[in-house]
Each structure stands twice: as structure tokens, then as C-alpha cells.
Design an enzyme around this catalytic site. Structure first.
Site, PDB file in Angstrom:
ATOM      1  N   ASP A  12      20.601  73.768  45.290  1.00 47.03           N
ATOM      2  CA  ASP A  12      20.983  73.469  43.904  1.00 47.03           C
ATOM      3  C   ASP A  12      19.969  73.977  42.886  1.00 47.03           C
ATOM      4  O   ASP A  12      19.797  73.398  41.821  1.00 47.03           O
ATOM      5  CB  ASP A  12      21.172  71.950  43.689  1.00 47.03           C
ATOM      6  CG  ASP A  12      22.089  71.346  44.731  1.00 47.03           C
ATOM      7  OD1 ASP A  12      23.107  71.981  45.030  1.00 47.03           O
ATOM      8  OD2 ASP A  12      21.776  70.258  45.237  1.00 47.03           O
ATOM      9  N   HIS A  40      28.148  76.313  44.811  1.00 44.89           N
ATOM     10  CA  HIS A  40      27.440  76.967  43.722  1.00 44.89           C
ATOM     11  C   HIS A  40      28.267  76.755  42.468  1.00 44.89           C
ATOM     12  O   HIS A  40      29.481  76.930  42.497  1.00 44.89           O
ATOM     13  CB  HIS A  40      27.345  78.467  43.951  1.00 44.89           C
ATOM     14  CG  HIS A  40      26.583  78.833  45.165  1.00 44.89           C
ATOM     15  ND1 HIS A  40      25.229  78.634  45.282  1.00 44.89           N
ATOM     16  CD2 HIS A  40      26.974  79.370  46.327  1.00 44.89           C
ATOM     17  CE1 HIS A  40      24.836  79.044  46.463  1.00 44.89           C
ATOM     18  NE2 HIS A  40      25.866  79.492  47.127  1.00 44.89           N
TER      19      HIS A  40
HETATM   20  P1  GDP Z   1      23.089  76.553  43.540  1.00 43.52           P
HETATM   21  O1  GDP Z   1      23.693  75.849  44.697  1.00 43.52           O
HETATM   22  O2  GDP Z   1      21.675  76.949  43.790  1.00 43.52           O
HETATM   23  O3  GDP Z   1      23.923  77.674  43.063  1.00 43.52           O
HETATM   24  O4  GDP Z   1      22.979  75.497  42.350  1.00 43.52           O
HETATM   25  P2  GDP Z   1      24.143  74.631  41.686  1.00 43.52           P
HETATM   26  O5  GDP Z   1      25.128  75.543  41.129  1.00 43.52           O
HETATM   27  O6  GDP Z   1      24.621  73.573  42.590  1.00 43.52           O
HETATM   28  O7  GDP Z   1      23.305  73.855  40.563  1.00 43.52           O
HETATM   29  C1  GDP Z   1      22.808  74.447  39.486  1.00 43.52           C
HETATM   30  C2  GDP Z   1      23.385  73.777  38.249  1.00 43.52           C
HETATM   31  O8  GDP Z   1      22.592  74.128  37.161  1.00 43.52           O
HETATM   32  C3  GDP Z   1      24.774  74.257  37.875  1.00 43.52           C
HETATM   33  O9  GDP Z   1      25.467  73.227  37.225  1.00 43.52           O
HETATM   34  C4  GDP Z   1      24.499  75.424  36.916  1.00 43.52           C
HETATM   35  O10 GDP Z   1      25.570  75.673  36.015  1.00 43.52           O
HETATM   36  C5  GDP Z   1      23.321  74.896  36.207  1.00 43.52           C
HETATM   37  N1  GDP Z   1      22.358  75.878  35.726  1.00 43.52           N
HETATM   38  C6  GDP Z   1      21.909  77.018  36.330  1.00 43.52           C
HETATM   39  N2  GDP Z   1      20.933  77.581  35.589  1.00 43.52           N
HETATM   40  C7  GDP Z   1      20.759  76.779  34.506  1.00 43.52           C
HETATM   41  C8  GDP Z   1      19.853  76.794  33.397  1.00 43.52           C
HETATM   42  O11 GDP Z   1      18.993  77.654  33.258  1.00 43.52           O
HETATM   43  N3  GDP Z   1      19.974  75.755  32.516  1.00 43.52           N
HETATM   44  C9  GDP Z   1      20.885  74.749  32.650  1.00 43.52           C
HETATM   45  N4  GDP Z   1      20.920  73.786  31.753  1.00 43.52           N
HETATM   46  N5  GDP Z   1      21.729  74.699  33.693  1.00 43.52           N
HETATM   47  C10 GDP Z   1      21.660  75.685  34.608  1.00 43.52           C
END
Ligand code: GDP
Length: 429
Positions: A12, A40
Site C-alpha cells: 500500500d 492497487h
Molecule cells: P499500492 O498497493 O502500493 O498500489 O497502494 P494502494 O493503492 O493500496 O494505496 C495507496 C493509496 O494512496 C491509494 O488510495 C492512492 O490513490 C493513494 N495515493 C498514492 N499516492 C498518493 C499521494 O502522493 N498522495 C495522496 N494523498 N494519496 C496517494
């Protein structure tokens, strides 16, 4: 040229967003491990999506999305996922599935549930997607490759054999209904019909693509600390989360992986059980969880509230090292703008001694965080595109963490969208 996007921590970290962003300049995006047990989250011009099986490149017309042999392939979930994006006006992506990919069987999901029930409070916090039973069977050599769907006689025989052993467990250990090989065969034929249009010799396809000079992105799921060898065993996932495994799970030579982008979030979060040294509780945790990510820190697959904590330099330094990091993408920095002071975990105290080396699990359980507080920047940083335009305290935070982990932070993400990214020069590169 091959680039990998992987996580430094518990997952995440925002890999989906970074992959989606880098996919603009890539030709092929490959999932190489894991299954539909983690998600994701991607925000782009089509809306907000939670992907579980498809690679995060599916939103571009020019990319090919590949499900490599290392993935736990859940065919009904893949079909639903394709439908869920095309229903929302995303053009039908080009998808290829490795003929060597193994199939998550309906009984893997049942066994996952039954085992969690049996273990009760001592469970591993599984998402009950069948991932652990799937990989157990793969390595016990009783799994089913996609290619086996095309050899009906052998498939029937193998299903009978597998049912014999599984039924002993179902009857005597779990006290649940037994399985019928004929019914399973019918299900397999249904799966075959669904998956046939996508099946391909992925390794040969990627080999040719690399010869033709194409850019390939490997998209990892979860992060270093969930790796079965190098993570917080046994509270780990069942397939390797490391970039090195990308070579195996996609079927490409390891030396082709030239860039390893390790994604680190500006604070910590974790779904599921296991040691989490810088974990926060109570009001402080609630506030960070509520403000975190894009709409709060809740699991993309399960909706479970994520455990949250301060940035952990010890775990992240280790996480980056095991990935073989060439670049760190430091994400979700915008969320920390509400804090007067930002605590950071800079060491672990284990049995009265302070260390910055990530220990094995039994020592990790005893570790207490050594906290240093950095001044906050108290403003919204979304929309900023140049590193020098970030507030000084914000830059100091990034540079402090870069120094602690020892790997170059070349990307800073300050919002969930594709365009919310700041590229920076690093002294370490
Ligand atoms: P992954 O499994 O590594 O792809 O991560 P996730 O998608 O589960 O979690 C990342 C969360 O953070 C998601 O809701 C994204 O939309 C959000 N996100 C990613 N980068 C940023 C950022 O720079 N700022 C903010 N506020 N949210 C972000």
C-alpha cells in the site's frame, strides 16, 4: 529495458499510482507475483479504480498488460475486473496471460477460509483469497497450470487424485462437504473458455519484445516486509515480493532489470497482523488513518482499516536494500501537512541496545521505536510541481529520510493523480 516498481514496506505504498504514471512511457506492464489478495488504487481521467489482478497499465491504449507465470490467477476475478473497467468506458485493454500461470482453484479459497476459522485468534490475517493454499499446492506440485486446461484426459485424472487428498482434510480436519472431481472438471472447462483468448507464451513474447527495444514495467504487489524469505515471517505473503523475483515470475533474464523503483510512503501503514514497530494507536492513529492515502487508509481489497504509524527508517532502509533500489519514489507526502511536528522512527531498541539494522522476527517483536521529531510544514503541498517550491521543512523531511535510508529519492508524490509528481535530483545518484 526493464524497470520494476516494488514496495519497500508492508504494501500500500502507492505502487499502483507510480506504475500507472510510468506506464505512459512503457510498452508492456507485467504482474509477476501475488494474486487478487491485495489491490492497487489508481486515480486517473477515467475515475478511481481498485485493481487486484490486472496490471496498473491497463488504462492506456498503447500498452500490453501481462499476467506472468508467477501470479496466482483467479479467472473469475480477472473476468470481473476486465468487465469493471470496460463498463466504465476504459477501452478493452490488450491482455496476455502466461500459459505457465497457475490457477487459483475454487477449493483454495475454501481452504483459506476453513484454515482461518480453525486457527481462530492465531490466524495469519489472511484475506481469504486462497493465496496460501494456492502457493502451497504449487510447490507441492499439485497445482494446475493454465496449459493443463488443454489436456482433458490428464486434467481429469489429476483432479481425481487431488480430490482424494483434499477430501481427507475436508472430512476429518475441517468437517466440511467433500469435493467432486466431475464438478471441478466442469468448472475448469468454463475457466478454459474464459481464459483462452488471452493465453500466450509470455516468456517468449517478452524475450522478443526486449530484442525489439521495448520498455517493460514489472509491477510488484505488497512490499519487502511481506516477502516470505526476507519479510516478517510468518506474517508474510506466499510469493516473493522482491524485484529479483520479477525475472522468474515474468520469465526474463535477471540482468535485463535496469531500474528498480522502490515505493516508500511518507508514513507507515500495514494491513494484517505482524510486528509493526512504529505503529500508532488511539486518536493519533485515527487522525492519520482518516487523512491518509486518498480518502483514508482502508484496504483496497478488503476495506479493512489499515494499521498506521510514523515513517520507519530502519524498515525502509532494509526494504530498499533487499529490493536493490536504484530510485525511491516517496509518496503521500501531502498527507503530513497537518502536523506541527512529524515523528520519525530512526532506530529500534532491542534488549537495551539501539540498532538501525532490521532484525529477525523474534527480536522485532521486542523492538521499541527510537523517535526523532522533525518540524512540520503546516500547509497543503498538492499542486506543487517543482522540488524547490516545496516548503523548507518539507524538503528537510525528504532529505532527512533520504539520508537515513541511504537510497536516492528521485520522485516525490504529492497527490493521488498521475500529474501529482515532483522529480528531483539526488546527491546519492
Ligand atoms: P499500492 O498497493 O502500493 O498500489 O497502494 P494502494 O493503492 O493500496 O494505496 C495507496 C493509496 O494512496 C491509494 O488510495 C492512492 O490513490 C493513494 N495515493 C498514492 N499516492 C498518493 C499521494 O502522493 N498522495 C495522496 N494523498 N494519496 C496517494
Amino acid at each position: 529495458m526493464v524497470k520494476a516498481v516494488v514496495g519497500a514496506n508492508w504494501g500500500d505504498e502507492g505502487k499502483g499510482k507510480i506504475t500507472d504514471m510510468l506506464a505512459e512511457k512503457a510498452d508492456i506492464i507485467v504482474r509477476f507475483q501475488g494474486g487478487a489478495n491485495a489491490g492497487h488504487t489508481i486515480v486517473n481521467n477515467y475515475g478511481k479504480f481498485a485493481l487486484h489482478t490486472l496490471p496498473s497499465g491497463v488504462f492506456y491504449g498503447h500498452t500490453t498488460s501481462v499476467i506472468g507465470n508467477g501470479v496466482a490467477l483467479n479467472i473469475p476475478i480477472l473476468m470481473d475486473e476486465i468487465k469493471s473497467i470496460t463498463d466504465r468506458d476504459v477501452p478493452m485493454p490488450k491482455i496476455l496471460v502466461s500459459e505457465r500461470c497457475q490457477i487459483v482453484m475454487p477449493y483454495h479459497i475454501l481452504f483459506d477460509q476453513y484454515e482461518e476459522e480453525r486457527l481462530g485468534g492465531k490466524s495469519f490475517g489472511s484475506t481469504k483469497s486462497g493465496i496460501a493454499p494456492f502457493y502451497s499446492d504449487k510447490y507441492a506440485k499439485i497445482g494446475f497450470q493454465v496449459s493443463e486446461l488443454f489436456d482433458e484426459t490428464a486434467l481429469k485424472e489429476k483432479l481425481v487424485r487431488v480430490c482424494e487428498t483434499k477430501n481427507v482434510l475436508l472430512e476429518h480436519l475441517y468437517h466440511k462437504p467433500k469435493m467432486n472431481p466431475d464438478e471441478l472438471f466442469e468448472t475448469m472447462m468454463d475457466y478454459r473458455e474464459k481464459i483462452t483468448p488471452y493465453v500466450c507464451d509470455v516468456s517468449a513474447y517478452l524475450g522478443q519484445a526486449l530484442k525489439d527495444g521495448k520498455t517493460v514495467l514489472l509491477e510488484g504487489q505488497l512490499g519487502t516486509l511481506k516477502d516470505p524469505d526476507h519479510g516478517i515471517y510468518p506474517m508474510v505473503t506466499s510469493s516473493s515480493t522482491l524485484a529479483a523475483y520479477g525475472a522468474i515470475g515474468a520469465g526474463i533474464p535477471p540482468y535485463e532489470i535496469k531500474q528498480i523503483i522502490t515505493v516508500c510512503k511518507a508514513y507507515s501503514s500495514s494491513v494484517g497482523a505482524g510486528a509493526f514497530v512504529s505503529e500508532l494507536f488511539g486518536d493519533e492513529a485515527d487522525e492519520l488513518r482518516r487523512r491518509g492515502g486518498d480518502g483514508g487508509e482502508f484496504g483496497a481489497t478488503t476495506g479493512r482499516p489499515r494499521r498506521v504509524g510514523w515513517f520507519d527508517c530502519v524498515a525502509s532502509k532494509y526494504g530498499c536494500r533487499l529490493q536493490g533500489t536504484t530510485d525511491v519514489a516517496f509518496t503521500v507526502l501531502d498527507v503530513l501537512g497537518y502536523l506541527d511536528e512529524i515523528p520519525v522512527c530512526v532506530g529500534y531498541e532491542v534488549d537495551g541496545e539501539v540498532t538501525t539494522d532490521f532484525p529477525v522476527t523474534y527480536k522485532l517483536e521486542k523492538a521499541k521505536p527510537v523517535i526523532k521529531k522533525l518540524p512540520g510544514w503546516k500547509c497543503q503541498i498538492r499542486g506543487i510541481r517543482k522540488y524547490e517550491e516545496l516548503p523548507e521543512n518539507c524538503r528537510n523531511y525528504v532529505e532527512f529520510i533520504e539520508e537515513q535510508i541511504g537510497y536516492p529519492i528521485t520522485m516525490v508524490s504529492n497527490g493521488p493523480g498521475r500529474e501529482d509528481i515532483i522529480y528531483r535530483e539526488s546527491k546519492l545518484k
